[in-house]
Motif scaffolding. Sequence first.
Motif, PDB file in Angstrom:
ATOM      1  N   GLU A 169      52.659  33.981  40.604  1.00 53.07           N
ATOM      2  CA  GLU A 169      51.765  33.143  39.990  1.00 53.07           C
ATOM      3  C   GLU A 169      50.832  33.033  41.655  1.00 53.07           C
ATOM      4  O   GLU A 169      51.415  32.617  42.904  1.00 53.07           O
ATOM      5  CB  GLU A 169      52.239  31.744  39.600  1.00 53.07           C
ATOM      6  CG  GLU A 169      51.108  31.016  39.324  1.00 53.07           C
ATOM      7  CD  GLU A 169      51.559  29.543  38.924  1.00 53.07           C
ATOM      8  OE1 GLU A 169      50.797  28.561  38.571  1.00 53.07           O
ATOM      9  OE2 GLU A 169      53.041  29.557  38.679  1.00 53.07           O
TER      10      GLU A 169
ATOM     11  N   HIS B 132      42.502  37.857  41.101  1.00 53.82           N
ATOM     12  CA  HIS B 132      41.990  37.807  39.780  1.00 53.82           C
ATOM     13  C   HIS B 132      42.741  38.463  38.606  1.00 53.82           C
ATOM     14  O   HIS B 132      43.000  37.969  37.416  1.00 53.82           O
ATOM     15  CB  HIS B 132      40.406  37.905  39.582  1.00 53.82           C
ATOM     16  CG  HIS B 132      39.544  37.466  40.372  1.00 53.82           C
ATOM     17  ND1 HIS B 132      39.188  36.163  40.024  1.00 53.82           N
ATOM     18  CD2 HIS B 132      38.646  37.512  41.260  1.00 53.82           C
ATOM     19  CE1 HIS B 132      38.260  35.705  40.840  1.00 53.82           C
ATOM     20  NE2 HIS B 132      37.747  36.487  41.651  1.00 53.82           N
TER      21      HIS B 132
ATOM     22  N   ASP C  35      45.864  43.131  25.835  1.00 49.99           N
ATOM     23  CA  ASP C  35      45.695  41.703  26.185  1.00 49.99           C
ATOM     24  C   ASP C  35      44.840  41.583  27.170  1.00 49.99           C
ATOM     25  O   ASP C  35      44.168  40.722  27.427  1.00 49.99           O
ATOM     26  CB  ASP C  35      47.111  41.168  25.995  1.00 49.99           C
ATOM     27  CG  ASP C  35      47.860  41.437  24.548  1.00 49.99           C
ATOM     28  OD1 ASP C  35      47.171  41.604  23.595  1.00 49.99           O
ATOM     29  OD2 ASP C  35      49.040  41.135  24.456  1.00 49.99           O
ATOM     30  N   CYS C  36      45.340  42.146  28.476  1.00 48.91           N
ATOM     31  CA  CYS C  36      44.794  41.662  29.552  1.00 48.91           C
ATOM     32  C   CYS C  36      43.566  42.591  29.965  1.00 48.91           C
ATOM     33  O   CYS C  36      42.834  42.366  30.911  1.00 48.91           O
ATOM     34  CB  CYS C  36      45.791  42.023  30.831  1.00 48.91           C
ATOM     35  SG  CYS C  36      47.319  40.944  30.655  1.00 48.91           S
TER      36      CYS C  36
ATOM     37  N   ARG D  54      48.876  36.635  34.266  1.00 47.61           N
ATOM     38  CA  ARG D  54      49.561  35.448  33.970  1.00 47.61           C
ATOM     39  C   ARG D  54      49.331  34.523  32.751  1.00 47.61           C
ATOM     40  O   ARG D  54      49.945  34.073  32.238  1.00 47.61           O
ATOM     41  CB  ARG D  54      49.564  34.537  35.171  1.00 47.61           C
ATOM     42  CG  ARG D  54      50.409  33.172  35.283  1.00 47.61           C
ATOM     43  CD  ARG D  54      51.733  33.766  35.721  1.00 47.61           C
ATOM     44  NE  ARG D  54      52.750  32.473  35.747  1.00 47.61           N
ATOM     45  CZ  ARG D  54      54.079  32.704  36.244  1.00 47.61           C
ATOM     46  NH1 ARG D  54      54.401  33.864  36.535  1.00 47.61           N
ATOM     47  NH2 ARG D  54      54.945  31.465  36.209  1.00 47.61           N
ATOM     48  N   LYS D  55      47.853  34.460  32.650  1.00 48.50           N
ATOM     49  CA  LYS D  55      47.516  33.967  31.230  1.00 48.50           C
ATOM     50  C   LYS D  55      47.991  34.655  29.923  1.00 48.50           C
ATOM     51  O   LYS D  55      48.217  33.924  28.697  1.00 48.50           O
ATOM     52  CB  LYS D  55      45.798  33.902  31.226  1.00 48.50           C
ATOM     53  CG  LYS D  55      45.202  32.732  32.390  1.00 48.50           C
ATOM     54  CD  LYS D  55      43.910  32.703  32.172  1.00 48.50           C
ATOM     55  CE  LYS D  55      43.413  31.797  33.334  1.00 48.50           C
ATOM     56  NZ  LYS D  55      41.813  31.801  33.115  1.00 48.50           N
ATOM     57  N   ALA D  56      48.164  35.932  30.055  1.00 44.71           N
ATOM     58  CA  ALA D  56      48.637  36.735  29.035  1.00 44.71           C
ATOM     59  C   ALA D  56      50.108  36.706  28.603  1.00 44.71           C
ATOM     60  O   ALA D  56      50.622  37.034  27.828  1.00 44.71           O
ATOM     61  CB  ALA D  56      48.207  38.359  29.211  1.00 44.71           C
ATOM     62  N   GLY D  57      50.696  35.857  29.471  1.00 42.51           N
ATOM     63  CA  GLY D  57      52.145  35.717  29.424  1.00 42.51           C
ATOM     64  C   GLY D  57      53.110  36.708  29.866  1.00 42.51           C
ATOM     65  O   GLY D  57      54.326  36.702  29.764  1.00 42.51           O
TER      66      GLY D  57
ATOM     67  N   THR E 214      45.851  36.449  38.101  1.00 38.90           N
ATOM     68  CA  THR E 214      45.593  35.010  37.144  1.00 38.90           C
ATOM     69  C   THR E 214      45.353  35.711  35.512  1.00 38.90           C
ATOM     70  O   THR E 214      45.929  35.001  34.732  1.00 38.90           O
ATOM     71  CB  THR E 214      44.319  34.428  37.518  1.00 38.90           C
ATOM     72  OG1 THR E 214      44.510  34.204  39.102  1.00 38.90           O
ATOM     73  CG2 THR E 214      44.011  33.457  36.811  1.00 38.90           C
ATOM     74  N   ARG E 215      44.776  36.936  35.355  1.00 38.63           N
ATOM     75  CA  ARG E 215      44.603  37.341  33.936  1.00 38.63           C
ATOM     76  C   ARG E 215      46.117  37.723  33.354  1.00 38.63           C
ATOM     77  O   ARG E 215      46.180  37.360  32.183  1.00 38.63           O
ATOM     78  CB  ARG E 215      43.635  38.514  33.924  1.00 38.63           C
ATOM     79  CG  ARG E 215      43.331  38.945  32.477  1.00 38.63           C
ATOM     80  CD  ARG E 215      42.497  40.145  32.590  1.00 38.63           C
ATOM     81  NE  ARG E 215      41.156  39.846  33.432  1.00 38.63           N
ATOM     82  CZ  ARG E 215      40.257  40.710  33.115  1.00 38.63           C
ATOM     83  NH1 ARG E 215      40.343  41.902  32.744  1.00 38.63           N
ATOM     84  NH2 ARG E 215      38.807  40.352  33.631  1.00 38.63           N
TER      85      ARG E 215
END
Length: 519
Positions: A350, A336, A401-402, A342-345, A339-340
């Motif tokens: 991955e 989890h 961000d995360c 990775r979504k923030a860039g 994934t969080r």
Amino acid sequence: MEAPVLVSNTSSQPMPDSKPSPWGMPAVTVEPVSFAEVMSEQLACSLHQDEENQMEKSMSHTLEDLEVWDQTEGSTDCSNDLILAHLLQMEYDREHDVCLVRQEQKFNGSSKVSVSFNNYRRLPREMLFDSDEDDDEEIGAQHWDMFEKAEKSSPAIGRSGFTRHGGEITTKHDPIICSHRNACRVMEFPPGFLTGDGGSFDMKLSNHVYNKLKVHSYAEQRRAARLHDKKEKSTAEHSLDPKTRLILYKLVNQEVLEGVNGCISVGKEASVFHAWGGKPADQIVPGECAIKAFKTTLSEFKNRDKYIRDDYRFRERFNKQNPRKVIHMWAEKEMHNLTRIRKAGLPCPEVVALKKHVLVMTFIGSDQKPAPKLKEAKLSLEQFNQAYSQTVEVVKRLYKDCHLVHADLSEYNLLWHNSQVWVIDVSQAVEPNHPRALEFLLRDCTNISTFFKKQGVGDVMGPKELFTLVSGLQLPGEGAELLSEIQNYERDEEILAHGCSDKSDYFEILFSKVQTQNT
């Protein structure tokens, strides 16, 4: 009324369209036999006599085969087909009898009541084994018979504990009787306990020696059981216990992975392996993958409940009484968090798949060579300056961000790949509302500042300055004083979160929680 006549359909003359037998066998003429003759006692006696004659004939053929074997053994003449046929048949019979002997040994084992398959053998025993093997077996049997005979020759002692023999009283503690009995019993100790067969002497074991051997045998059994249990259930060495291997086999069978290669690194809580990605139908898997298998020895997770117990995402599912589930939750938490991030860039691996305590991720590196950690990377001063600025940005974006605090950020959990800092090992990362999140953040800031100062990077912010930049909190003090202020601040936030008016009410709530958990 005449008795019915049984007539065979087989004719003495061959059919006109049928071809003659290639073996030149003549057609057999079957004479018609009446039903009365079939039921007669004289016919039964003649058939019985024919069977006995056939048995004698087969025995004579066996003796002829033995004579042929004795005559042809050691010769290289293979021109006689009959001799070759005899030799081949004898080899088949030998294999058949060897299989019977193995089955007999399997059924009998160490039991005193044995099963014999001698009636089903096709060759005499002297042709089944070599003379040397027979001599060894006979010697061993003689030794065993000597022990057994010595034990049986001893007078039987009943429940009274003594017996009268020839006017003499013999007790159950008689040294001669006990020594013979112990010598015979020691042969029944578990496999792996080498006792020998006596060596052609009358072996006698006193009670003291026999008890020592018996205690040692039981201790070896328990030690072997412990080692077997530890080998099957623990994963201290490279995390590959049978359950972990089964998970990897399933991933390969599902074509998520094509193959698993060697170990990349071994940590205190997990091991990482390199693997080739497969081609499943329902997802896209990269060419190179990293498999993170968490260790299931549980020794490294005893003091790690503080990272997951107060995390609201896993608080309801956390149970310290089942540590194996804690390990599964630990792997799920890393999935989890990755994934969080990775979504923030932010640059991080991955997630490809998660199976219990095995996490499959993208491989950071190329050609099976992993990217080096900042601790091991050989960088120039300019590259270290670049890595420092990227690390500070990573800490800030993780927090803002995360909404995560890494809680174990150091030069060992940051990789250098393609002139970029990559974040790994985020299983212990917590959210800012965690009761100890600010303490973990201060520790991360201290690790970063200390490492880059040692590398000679200029303008490195101190732990307090970096902590203030990331969290936005202005707290007084330095070092231990700053840590104390952070703990007081977190305690006040916890009190406000519970809706308490003062600290006394808060401590009453904590005391009631402790009592509830104890009951």
